[in-house]
Design an enzyme around this catalytic site. Sequence first.
Site, PDB file in Angstrom:
ATOM      1  N   LYS A  42       0.811  -1.216   0.000  1.00 13.14           N
ATOM      2  CA  LYS A  42       0.000   0.000   0.000  1.00 13.14           C
ATOM      3  C   LYS A  42       0.849   1.272   0.000  1.00 13.14           C
ATOM      4  O   LYS A  42       0.350   2.349  -0.328  1.00 13.14           O
ATOM      5  CB  LYS A  42      -0.963   0.016   1.189  1.00 13.14           C
ATOM      6  CG  LYS A  42      -0.326   0.101   2.558  1.00 13.14           C
ATOM      7  CD  LYS A  42      -1.380   0.027   3.653  1.00 13.14           C
ATOM      8  CE  LYS A  42      -0.771   0.078   5.043  1.00 13.14           C
ATOM      9  NZ  LYS A  42      -0.109   1.346   5.333  1.00 13.14           N
ATOM     10  N   ASP A  43       2.141   1.159   0.334  1.00  7.05           N
ATOM     11  CA  ASP A  43       3.030   2.322   0.346  1.00  7.05           C
ATOM     12  C   ASP A  43       3.695   2.575  -1.006  1.00  7.05           C
ATOM     13  O   ASP A  43       4.336   3.617  -1.195  1.00  7.05           O
ATOM     14  CB  ASP A  43       4.139   2.140   1.396  1.00  7.05           C
ATOM     15  CG  ASP A  43       3.609   2.109   2.816  1.00  7.05           C
ATOM     16  OD1 ASP A  43       2.555   2.707   3.068  1.00  7.05           O
ATOM     17  OD2 ASP A  43       4.260   1.472   3.674  1.00  7.05           O
ATOM     18  N   ARG A  91      -8.183   8.123   4.537  1.00  8.46           N
ATOM     19  CA  ARG A  91      -9.155   7.100   4.137  1.00  8.46           C
ATOM     20  C   ARG A  91      -9.906   6.555   5.348  1.00  8.46           C
ATOM     21  O   ARG A  91     -11.149   6.447   5.343  1.00  8.46           O
ATOM     22  CB  ARG A  91      -8.426   5.953   3.408  1.00  8.46           C
ATOM     23  CG  ARG A  91      -9.319   4.741   3.121  1.00  8.46           C
ATOM     24  CD  ARG A  91      -8.482   3.545   2.664  1.00  8.46           C
ATOM     25  NE  ARG A  91      -7.509   3.140   3.667  1.00  8.46           N
ATOM     26  CZ  ARG A  91      -7.776   2.365   4.718  1.00  8.46           C
ATOM     27  NH1 ARG A  91      -9.010   1.928   4.924  1.00  8.46           N
ATOM     28  NH2 ARG A  91      -6.837   2.034   5.578  1.00  8.46           N
ATOM     29  N   ARG A  92      -9.170   6.194   6.386  1.00 15.40           N
ATOM     30  CA  ARG A  92      -9.823   5.690   7.594  1.00 15.40           C
ATOM     31  C   ARG A  92     -10.641   6.780   8.267  1.00 15.40           C
ATOM     32  O   ARG A  92     -11.763   6.536   8.715  1.00 15.40           O
ATOM     33  CB  ARG A  92      -8.769   5.147   8.565  1.00 15.40           C
ATOM     34  CG  ARG A  92      -8.121   3.858   8.115  1.00 15.40           C
ATOM     35  CD  ARG A  92      -6.940   3.477   8.989  1.00 15.40           C
ATOM     36  NE  ARG A  92      -6.355   2.196   8.589  1.00 15.40           N
ATOM     37  CZ  ARG A  92      -5.090   1.858   8.789  1.00 15.40           C
ATOM     38  NH1 ARG A  92      -4.259   2.715   9.387  1.00 15.40           N
ATOM     39  NH2 ARG A  92      -4.634   0.688   8.387  1.00 15.40           N
ATOM     40  N   ARG A 141       0.704  10.036  14.292  1.00 12.83           N
ATOM     41  CA  ARG A 141       1.830   9.389  13.632  1.00 12.83           C
ATOM     42  C   ARG A 141       2.488   8.478  14.642  1.00 12.83           C
ATOM     43  O   ARG A 141       2.180   8.487  15.815  1.00 12.83           O
ATOM     44  CB  ARG A 141       2.848  10.430  13.152  1.00 12.83           C
ATOM     45  CG  ARG A 141       2.496  11.189  11.889  1.00 12.83           C
ATOM     46  CD  ARG A 141       2.511  10.354  10.623  1.00 12.83           C
ATOM     47  NE  ARG A 141       3.679   9.491  10.482  1.00 12.83           N
ATOM     48  CZ  ARG A 141       4.870   9.871  10.023  1.00 12.83           C
ATOM     49  NH1 ARG A 141       5.084  11.138   9.694  1.00 12.83           N
ATOM     50  NH2 ARG A 141       5.860   9.015   9.898  1.00 12.83           N
ATOM     51  N   ARG A 193       1.335   4.205  18.871  1.00 16.22           N
ATOM     52  CA  ARG A 193      -0.094   4.466  18.697  1.00 16.22           C
ATOM     53  C   ARG A 193      -0.922   3.729  19.746  1.00 16.22           C
ATOM     54  O   ARG A 193      -1.850   4.291  20.329  1.00 16.22           O
ATOM     55  CB  ARG A 193      -0.521   4.065  17.282  1.00 16.22           C
ATOM     56  CG  ARG A 193       0.176   4.876  16.202  1.00 16.22           C
ATOM     57  CD  ARG A 193      -0.328   4.518  14.812  1.00 16.22           C
ATOM     58  NE  ARG A 193       0.472   5.196  13.782  1.00 16.22           N
ATOM     59  CZ  ARG A 193       0.015   5.569  12.603  1.00 16.22           C
ATOM     60  NH1 ARG A 193      -1.237   5.336  12.278  1.00 16.22           N
ATOM     61  NH2 ARG A 193       0.802   6.164  11.734  1.00 16.22           N
ATOM     62  N   CYS A 208      -1.446   7.344  -2.123  1.00 19.00           N
ATOM     63  CA  CYS A 208      -1.718   6.396  -1.044  1.00 19.00           C
ATOM     64  C   CYS A 208      -2.331   7.068   0.182  1.00 19.00           C
ATOM     65  O   CYS A 208      -2.793   6.382   1.093  1.00 19.00           O
ATOM     66  CB  CYS A 208      -0.442   5.655  -0.655  1.00 19.00           C
ATOM     67  SG  CYS A 208       0.896   6.714  -0.082  1.00 19.00           S
TER      68      CYS A 208
END
Length: 323
Positions: free
Chosen positions: A84-85, A132-133, A150, A156, A247
């Site tokens: 995805k990156d 997106r999330r 981040r 996180r 992305c």
Amino acid sequence: MDALTSTPIRVATRRSQLATTQAQTVADALSSLTGRPAELVLVTTEGDQATGSLVSFGGVGVFVGAVREAILDGRADVGVHSLKDVPTEPHADLVIAATPIREDPRDAFCGIDGATLDDLQIAATVGTGSPRRASQIRAMRPDLNVVDIRGNIDTRLARVESGDLDAVILATAGLVRIGRDSVITQRLNPQQMLPAPGQGALAVEASTAVLERDADLHKALLRLDDFSTHAAVSAERSLLNALEAGCTAPVGALATVTPDDTNLDATPENSTIHLQAVAASVDGSKVIRMSITGAAGNAEGLGRELAAELLAAGAADLLGESA
């Protein structure tokens, strides 16, 4: 004896726990397939050094540049990325030589005291660095306070454990790969939240020059490539490319490949792809969701076709809001 038969396969990767774990699985697989030793080459990418939001400094390709440089300057034979990156535009001198079997592509909701998304109270705080999330969470729960964050997985999760946040959303695949999936309080199904194109899949990238001179490595990479994963992510990435979205854009996509006969392995000739996609406004107030089904051998074409339908329905305006 060919000198290459005992030459170590050098695998470039970022330094994080997740990245090195992913790269080591690829290194072990290539070592097993070739009978050669494999070693990791650790690099630091632009995305690892930056402290601001990914959106603020472009986002596209920031986690792959240094890995690619290691391949191109000869320090590594291959590089391993979270797919995805990886930018959807082809690289002039590099190819994605293998996409191993995909891990669970769903997003993981990690809530305080075991809370699920529905359990959170009004105005609860949810952390994510992904537009997106964020957009899809806001569409489902506009009452929540979505916070841009981040940091690596532990950083996180620590914000939930300390009570600073009520939940964070991470990729299920990453948590599974490092053995931390016990922190997941809910795996968000695709009807709730579509993942990033390519999420849960790995990309093993190599230079065309290495593939031409190292036949054993090239053969091993071909064997490591999983058709169902390859076809699915090809459809998802083709859609993202046709939307001209990076992305970090609020675009989700997930393709599933199904053989016509469940007793057969999936092939281009005997399988179909079902591709779902979503484009949303940053605030989640507007969501366009569509799907398409077709032959697995036409994965990229299906991605482009669904992208055209999304654009015709107004997706360009939504993506323009996030630019």
